[in-house]
Design a protein around this motif. Sequence first.
Motif, PDB file in Angstrom:
ATOM      1  N   LYS A 132      82.213  -4.424  62.025  1.00  0.00           N
ATOM      2  CA  LYS A 132      81.916  -4.391  60.588  1.00  0.00           C
ATOM      3  C   LYS A 132      80.451  -4.681  60.283  1.00  0.00           C
ATOM      4  O   LYS A 132      80.120  -5.399  59.341  1.00  0.00           O
ATOM      5  N   SER A 133      79.586  -4.087  61.080  1.00  0.00           N
ATOM      6  CA  SER A 133      78.147  -4.278  60.878  1.00  0.00           C
ATOM      7  C   SER A 133      77.688  -3.782  59.516  1.00  0.00           C
ATOM      8  O   SER A 133      76.704  -4.286  58.954  1.00  0.00           O
ATOM      9  N   TYR A 134      78.420  -2.832  58.971  1.00  0.00           N
ATOM     10  CA  TYR A 134      78.037  -2.250  57.681  1.00  0.00           C
ATOM     11  C   TYR A 134      78.155  -3.240  56.521  1.00  0.00           C
ATOM     12  O   TYR A 134      77.534  -3.052  55.471  1.00  0.00           O
ATOM     13  N   LEU A 135      78.942  -4.300  56.714  1.00  0.00           N
ATOM     14  CA  LEU A 135      79.118  -5.270  55.633  1.00  0.00           C
ATOM     15  C   LEU A 135      77.810  -5.966  55.280  1.00  0.00           C
ATOM     16  O   LEU A 135      77.641  -6.457  54.161  1.00  0.00           O
ATOM     17  N   SER A 136      76.884  -6.026  56.223  1.00  0.00           N
ATOM     18  CA  SER A 136      75.574  -6.645  55.953  1.00  0.00           C
ATOM     19  C   SER A 136      74.543  -5.598  55.530  1.00  0.00           C
ATOM     20  O   SER A 136      73.361  -5.900  55.432  1.00  0.00           O
ATOM     21  N   LYS A 137      75.026  -4.363  55.300  1.00  0.00           N
ATOM     22  CA  LYS A 137      74.128  -3.266  54.931  1.00  0.00           C
ATOM     23  C   LYS A 137      74.671  -2.561  53.680  1.00  0.00           C
ATOM     24  O   LYS A 137      75.262  -1.481  53.769  1.00  0.00           O
ATOM     25  N   PRO A 138      74.471  -3.154  52.520  1.00  0.00           N
ATOM     26  CA  PRO A 138      74.976  -2.533  51.281  1.00  0.00           C
ATOM     27  C   PRO A 138      74.477  -1.106  51.078  1.00  0.00           C
ATOM     28  O   PRO A 138      75.200  -0.268  50.542  1.00  0.00           O
ATOM     29  N   THR A 191      86.715  10.221  54.436  1.00  0.00           N
ATOM     30  CA  THR A 191      85.265  10.452  54.537  1.00  0.00           C
ATOM     31  C   THR A 191      84.489   9.151  54.613  1.00  0.00           C
ATOM     32  O   THR A 191      83.563   9.014  55.419  1.00  0.00           O
ATOM     33  N   TYR A 192      84.840   8.206  53.767  1.00  0.00           N
ATOM     34  CA  TYR A 192      84.075   6.954  53.664  1.00  0.00           C
ATOM     35  C   TYR A 192      84.019   6.217  55.007  1.00  0.00           C
ATOM     36  O   TYR A 192      82.936   5.916  55.514  1.00  0.00           O
ATOM     37  N   ASN A 193      85.181   5.940  55.584  1.00  0.00           N
ATOM     38  CA  ASN A 193      85.199   5.178  56.835  1.00  0.00           C
ATOM     39  C   ASN A 193      84.745   6.016  58.028  1.00  0.00           C
ATOM     40  O   ASN A 193      84.134   5.481  58.964  1.00  0.00           O
ATOM     41  N   GLU A 198      77.171   3.877  61.978  1.00  0.00           N
ATOM     42  CA  GLU A 198      77.044   2.605  62.692  1.00  0.00           C
ATOM     43  C   GLU A 198      77.507   2.675  64.142  1.00  0.00           C
ATOM     44  O   GLU A 198      77.257   1.752  64.917  1.00  0.00           O
ATOM     45  N   GLY A 199      78.150   3.775  64.511  1.00  0.00           N
ATOM     46  CA  GLY A 199      78.774   3.854  65.826  1.00  0.00           C
ATOM     47  C   GLY A 199      80.130   3.174  65.775  1.00  0.00           C
ATOM     48  O   GLY A 199      80.390   2.331  64.904  1.00  0.00           O
ATOM     49  N   ARG A 200      81.011   3.531  66.681  1.00  0.00           N
ATOM     50  CA  ARG A 200      82.364   2.968  66.642  1.00  0.00           C
ATOM     51  C   ARG A 200      82.364   1.468  66.896  1.00  0.00           C
ATOM     52  O   ARG A 200      83.140   0.722  66.307  1.00  0.00           O
ATOM     53  N   GLY A 201      81.466   1.034  67.800  1.00  0.00           N
ATOM     54  CA  GLY A 201      81.355  -0.408  68.050  1.00  0.00           C
ATOM     55  C   GLY A 201      80.896  -1.149  66.812  1.00  0.00           C
ATOM     56  O   GLY A 201      81.411  -2.230  66.486  1.00  0.00           O
ATOM     57  N   GLY A 202      79.923  -0.564  66.110  1.00  0.00           N
ATOM     58  CA  GLY A 202      79.440  -1.175  64.880  1.00  0.00           C
ATOM     59  C   GLY A 202      80.516  -1.218  63.818  1.00  0.00           C
ATOM     60  O   GLY A 202      80.628  -2.185  63.059  1.00  0.00           O
ATOM     61  N   PHE A 203      81.328  -0.173  63.760  1.00  0.00           N
ATOM     62  CA  PHE A 203      82.415  -0.152  62.789  1.00  0.00           C
ATOM     63  C   PHE A 203      83.426  -1.251  63.098  1.00  0.00           C
ATOM     64  O   PHE A 203      83.899  -1.950  62.201  1.00  0.00           O
ATOM     65  N   ARG A 204      83.760  -1.392  64.394  1.00  0.00           N
ATOM     66  CA  ARG A 204      84.724  -2.432  64.780  1.00  0.00           C
ATOM     67  C   ARG A 204      84.222  -3.823  64.394  1.00  0.00           C
ATOM     68  O   ARG A 204      84.996  -4.672  63.950  1.00  0.00           O
TER      69      ARG A 204
END
Length: 201
Positions: free
Chosen positions: A160-166, A143-145, A152-158
């Motif tokens: 790791k855009s989420y790392l800057s978005k706690p 669920t988490y990933n 974030e979209g698959r491109g964002g996941f690749r």
Amino acid sequence: MHKFPAVVFCISTLILSGCATPPPSNPNNLCSIFRENPDWYEDALDMKDEWGTPIQIAMAFVKQESGYRHDALPPRDYLLGFIPFGRVSSAYGYAQAQDPAWDDFQRATDHGGSRTDFSDSLMFIGWYTRETNKALGISLWDTYNQYLAYHEGRGGFRSKSYLSKPSVMKVARRVEQQAKDYGWQLKKCRKELEDNRSWFF
């Protein structure tokens, strides 16, 4: 003397409101949700059969994305910080699917439908998570990933855009916990739901 116009007004209001289903009275309990909306259980089963995405995970996505509101919209955007300027994205409906992703879904599945229709929205989530599984190797049970890739979209996941978005990672953990809760609840009422389903069909 004034009753007839009032009746006409009420009927007109019902027609204009269409067949939209109000949000469930207890959105934190999956058994309560499906008891209140038996058709949603059928829709969830269809989605699971079609794409393999666990029911509790897809439902947790809907709860987070729209709070089960059929016409949910993203926050407003503001020009210069105070002038209303449209919405922050084209996300819409139960699944908060954005225009490009919804178009991809329709082309890939030859599926018409509407983002304000619960069944169509749940199918979209099933399709999207299955495509994420194929493209990124993320388990349908993760669920988490899966939620991070959804948000974030698959491109964002690749990238790791989420790392800057706690805050996004925090929301993903909340969705993960909701899916776990839904899963335990569903185990407790599955037989009841199936019995009711057999009775109707």
